[in-house]
Design an enzyme around this catalytic site. Structure first.
Site, short mmCIF file in Angstrom:
data_model
loop_
_atom_site.label_atom_id
_atom_site.label_comp_id
_atom_site.label_asym_id
_atom_site.label_seq_id
_atom_site.Cartn_x
_atom_site.Cartn_y
_atom_site.Cartn_z
N THR A 20 72.68 53.76 41.72
CA THR A 20 72.38 53.06 42.97
C THR A 20 73.22 53.58 44.13
OG1 THR A 20 71.67 51.04 41.84
CG2 THR A 20 72.44 50.79 44.10
N SER A 66 71.04 55.02 36.07
CA SER A 66 71.89 54.86 34.87
C SER A 66 71.24 54.03 33.77
CB SER A 66 73.26 54.28 35.23
OG SER A 66 73.22 52.88 35.39
N THR A 99 75.41 51.20 38.00
CA THR A 99 76.11 50.03 37.45
C THR A 99 75.57 49.59 36.10
OG1 THR A 99 74.64 48.48 38.61
CG2 THR A 99 76.65 49.15 39.76
N ASP A 100 74.30 49.90 35.79
CA ASP A 100 73.68 49.33 34.59
C ASP A 100 74.38 49.73 33.31
OD1 ASP A 100 71.84 47.95 36.06
OD2 ASP A 100 70.14 49.24 35.63
#
Length: 326
Positions: A20, A66, A99-100
């Protein structure tokens, strides 16, 4: 940013992997519905300057969302980290990431790198094209941490917080402060360009230099099955059948995501025992995001006391790789 390095300068190497923080949207200012991993890491660092005594060196390792993180990217990232950490003039690494799965990638690197220098991962909850993107401040904070004289180990910097790779979990789908380290809490904070520690930097994982990561398509398969109300053992039984039929991609390991203090639905426990007896490595980890499992004498299967299911999966994956390549 890639000019010749003076005798006095040390490099901070920034490795981009997408996410992101490198995302963009055709709709001006949108914070959802964007495409991750579209902005090159060189563009993210335009206008940034290194602290005194340092220079920034930038490299694009991958450019993905990610959620789609894979073994090929992990292996490439590991190789580039090893290469740069071995350079005498490199003081630290920064990795931009989505972030995932940042909690998984950070734990993988923590478990496979002898990181006596800081490896600082950072991310964003809003894309680069947002009206108020959080990525630029997170990058500035990551540079502050990377240039801190005592910093060491793999850490994650987001929303002015510094987290350790072993403890961090993503606990919110949208807020800027989406991460939590459970009982341990953050390692520290970045406040107006300064690091304030509240506990020690993470210790080295004492990685064996003998560990060798094979080609990504040769990594063993490890699946996660959660225990929940009404759990049935059919998923594990299907994995057992694949293993017994010698499927080329059969699971070599299974993580059972337990409720509470390592407890499993009786159907899942029975299936887990059958999987173990069939030669599949089975490991139990709790779904709870805080605290550790307190072992008793009643466990029938091995437990991971202090890892989440996704991190226990990485630990078992690396154990199986080491066993296969001795």
């Amino acid at each position: 940013m890639n000019n010749p390095i003076s005798d006095q300068s040390r490099r901070i190497v920034v490795l981009g992997t997408g996410g992101t923080i490198a995302g963009s949207s055709a709709k001006a200012g949108a914070n959802v519905g964007y495409t991750a991993g579209t902005v090159p890491v060189t563009a993210l660092l335009e206008g940034f300057s290194a602290p005194d005594g340092f220079e920034l060196h930038v490299e694009q390792v991958a450019q993905i969302d990610s959620k789609d993180m894979d073994f090929t990217t992990w292996r490439s990232l590991h190789e580039r980290c090893q290469y740069w950490l071995a350079q005498d003039d490199v003081a630290a690494l920064i990795i931009t990431h989505g972030t995932d799965t940042i909690e998984e990638t950070s734990f993988f690197l923590h478990s496979t790198l002898n990181a006596t220098k800081p490896v600082v991962m950072t991310c964003a909850m809003r894309p680069a094209t947002s009206t108020n993107p959080d990525g630029p401040q997170n990058l500035r904070d990551a540079i502050t941490v990377a240039s801190s004289p005592d910093a060491t180990g793999v850490v994650i910097v987001c929303a002015s917080e510094i987290h350790g790779a072993k403890e961090i979990s993503k606990t919110h789908p949208y807020r800027l402060n989406a991460f939590n380290s459970g009982d341990a809490g953050p390692i520290g904070y970045v406040e107006e360009g300064r690091v304030r520690l509240v506990r020690q930097w993470p210790q080295e994982a004492h990685v064996s230099t003998a560990i060798s990561l094979p080609a990504a398509d040769n990594w063993p398969r490890v699946d996660i099955v959660l225990s929940h109300a009404g759990t049935r053992g059919e998923i594990v039984n299907a994995l057992i059948r694949e293993h017994q039929e010698n499927h080329t991609d059969a699971a070599a390991g299974i993580i059972l995501g337990a409720t509470g203090n390592g407890s499993l639905h009786q159907s899942l426990e029975q299936a887990g025992l059958a999987a173990r007896d069939a030669g599949i490595e089975v490991l139990v980890a709790t779904r709870c995001i805080a605290g550790h499992i307190i072992p008793s004498l009643s466990e029938k299967l091995p437990i991971s006391v202090d890892l989440s299911p996704v991190k226990a999966r990485i630990a078992l994956l690396l154990k199986l790789i080491s066993k296969d390549h001795k």
